[in-house]
Scaffold this active site. Structure first.
Site, short mmCIF file in Angstrom:
data_model
loop_
_atom_site.label_atom_id
_atom_site.label_comp_id
_atom_site.label_asym_id
_atom_site.label_seq_id
_atom_site.Cartn_x
_atom_site.Cartn_y
_atom_site.Cartn_z
N HIS A 60 0.83 -1.20 0.00
CA HIS A 60 0.00 0.00 0.00
C HIS A 60 0.86 1.25 0.00
O HIS A 60 0.45 2.29 -0.50
CB HIS A 60 -0.96 0.00 1.20
CG HIS A 60 -0.29 0.18 2.51
ND1 HIS A 60 -0.06 -0.86 3.37
CD2 HIS A 60 0.22 1.29 3.10
CE1 HIS A 60 0.57 -0.39 4.44
NE2 HIS A 60 0.75 0.89 4.30
N CYS A 86 -1.51 -5.58 -17.67
CA CYS A 86 -2.32 -4.80 -16.74
C CYS A 86 -1.81 -4.88 -15.30
O CYS A 86 -2.51 -4.54 -14.37
CB CYS A 86 -3.78 -5.25 -16.79
SG CYS A 86 -4.05 -6.97 -16.33
#
Length: 571
Positions: free
Chosen positions: A196, A493
């Site tokens: 994160h 992706c």
């Protein structure tokens, strides 16, 4: 450590490119976890236990409230991670475990620490994204302890001048509220390219390096120069030289920010620059960036934390929002990617020794075919209502037979069929897979962890999960070559598509589209616009000839830098 004129250079895994210079700052001290300091050897009298439970629950609620307040004043990924962390502070399992210990006589601080240890052990064993949440859980513990002990809330100091934040690791509550004007770069000793911390750094647009093993040798206040492209931390550099380098980096950033697409190399070779999104809100946000469509719509957000399967009508409404955000443009929808670290409450998940290699992604649909059928019906309904023809792909496909079965269901509903390339077997058998579908999209995060047998959330293995690993690049080259032979699109992706230099290498390998966080689009597009397709191919060849990710990164960067025609701010 490599010696320099003024000090040394530390190396880590680069996550967000660019240069930054400033004094190092470290987060404030966390509460003392010593058992004696937390009262672990004290037994509460019976009549004090229920009031102590209430005190603990109130402290957890206060922490959750602060985190939700910060979430409401944030946006994008920052808001999401803060809201998720607030949920941890009020998690019934954690609250229940701590409350149970208090009712047995443990003081609230000691109970909170013990319950956290219990859940951290469980999360670590689960691996994947659950292991990554241990940092978040420990952050919640420390904030609750500070509240219980009457201490200042722990976290990141507010710099009085542009500074570089160093830390062992950073929790969402630390990173989500950062001001890029004063926190000019992030460097952590732990973490990986998909942590994160990395996600927030990309959103903020500041240089970021993770997995720097010797970071604790840098004291607070030490001037440091961060190179987020090469993954280096120069300790005590010459100030004038460092500031000149940062100024040059800033001027380049201004030129990059002016890039508006479409994606193509300097000699006109087209490469679609697309966005990864999770729902209608993030799709609408993506329209503010120079992207040409959506390369990855993660649909599982509609399913997670639901006690029952969402109806076709509910799903269609969610999908319609995303399709409406990009009318007439390419939208690639990934069907449900659950299991492992993302369990579904309405599916009976079996206990698995290694969930990341178990029933996840398309394998859930195989065991529960009605879930896939309902989702495809909902996508088709949203497509009909918006006049769209979405591209639909399945995750965790392992064979040509699985690809063919999925393609048949998608095409029966009038949509374009594809699959994710995440398992090395699919890359190795790319010609057979591509013969069954209309396109493929390479998920570099999972492809890297499966190729290198390294959990992508493990800080200790960050160098193995670097997307520049030559072994991974070779697999991508095989898939792209098969796509060119059969005349079918091959996209990427994963987070690899957010790295401007790696994007050029992928283009050189034959990849036709690049999809990542929307904030990365301008950097990727601008870098492509500086170099020719031949330069991209030369950079790819140079990277494939190396033996490790650092060598691949350096070899390709040297080729691209030598071939580039720098952009002007008027791009």
């Amino acid at each position: 450590m490599t010696e320099t004129l003024a000090g040394g250079i530390l190396e880590g895994t680069p996550v967000v490119g660019g240069l930054a210079y400033g004094p190092a700052i470290w987060p404030g001290e966390r509460p003392d976890h010593d058992p004696d300091a937390l009262g672990a050897n004290t037994e509460l009298p019976e009549d004090q236990r229920e009031p102590e439970v209430a005190r603990f629950v109130a402290a957890a609620g206060t922490v959750a409230g602060r985190l939700r307040d910060r979430s409401s004043h944030s946006s994008g990924a920052a808001a999401e991670v803060l809201a998720a962390t607030a949920g941890l502070a009020e998690d019934r399992g954690w609250i229940g475990a701590a409350s149970g210990l208090i009712r047995k006589g443990s003081p609230a601080p000691a109970a909170a620490a013990a319950a956290t240890e219990q859940f951290a052990t469980m999360f670590t064993k689960l691996g994947g994204l659950m292991a990554e949440r241990v940092t978040d859980l420990n952050d919640v513990r420390d904030r609750v302890l500070a509240e219980l002990l009457g201490l200042p809330e722990p976290g990141v100091p507010e710099p009085i001048e542009p500074s570089v934040l160093l830390a062992d690791d950073l929790a969402p509550a630390d990173t989500a509220g950062l001001d890029p004007a004063t926190t000019v770069a992030l460097v952590t000793r732990l973490g990986g390219p998909t942590s994160h911390t990395a996600i927030i750094a990309r959103q903020l647009g500041i240089p970021c390096v993770v997995a720097v093993s010797d970071l604790t040798t840098v004291p607070a206040g030490t001037p440091v120069l961060i190179d987020g492209t090469l993954g280096t931390i120069t300790i005590g550099p010459d100030e004038a030289t460092a500031r000149a380098q940062v100024d040059a980096s800033r001027r380049r950033a201004e030129a990059v920010a002016a890039w508006h697409g479409p994606g193509r190399t300097a000699d006109g070779h087209e490469v679609s620059v697309l966005a990864n999104v999770a729902d209608g809100a993030s799709a609408r946000t993506a329209t503010g960036y120079p992207v040409e469509g959506i390369g990855l719509f993660r649909t599982e957000l509609a399913f997670l934390d639901r006690p029952d399967e969402p109806t076709v009508d509910e799903q269609a409404g969610i999908y319609r929002e995303v399709l409406e955000a990009f009318p007439g443009q390419k939208v690639v929808v990934r069907t449900l990617d659950a299991g492992s670290d993302k369990p579904l409450k309405f599916v009976n998940h079996k206990d698995e020794a290694n969930p990341a290699l178990g029933v996840r992604g398309d394998r859930i649909a195989v065991e529960n075919p009605e879930i896939r059928a309902h989702q495809l019906d909902a996508i088709a309904r949203a497509a009909a209502e918006t006049g769209s023809t979405p591209w639909v792909m399945a995750p965790m496909i392992a064979s040509a037979r699985e690809a063919a079965a999925f393609a048949q269901e998608v095409r029966a509903r009038g949509m374009t069929a594809g699959v994710m390339v995440e398992i090395p077997a699919v890359a190795i058998l790319a010609p057979l897979i591509l013969a069954e579908v209309d396109f493929v999209s390479i998920g570099t995060n999972d492809l890297t962890q499966y190729t290198m047998a390294a959990d992508r959330m493990s800080a200790d293995l960050a160098s193995l999960t670097d997307p520049w690993q030559p072994a991974v690049l070779k697999l991508i080259a095989e898939v792209a070559s098969a796509g060119q032979t059969l005349g079918k699109p091959v996209g990427v992706c994963g987070e690899a598509a957010a790295d401007p230099n790696l994007a050029c290498v992928l283009t050189g390998l034959g990849v036709t589209s690049l999809s990542s966080a929307p904030v990365a689009a301008a950097g990727v597009g601008a870098r492509l616009a500086e170099v020719t397709l031949d330069a991209c191919r030369e950079a790819a060849t140079a990277a494939l000839a190396t033996a490790d990710p650092a060598g691949a990164r350096q070899a390709a960067t040297s080729v691209l830098d030598a071939a580039a025609t720098p952009l002007s701010p008027a791009v």
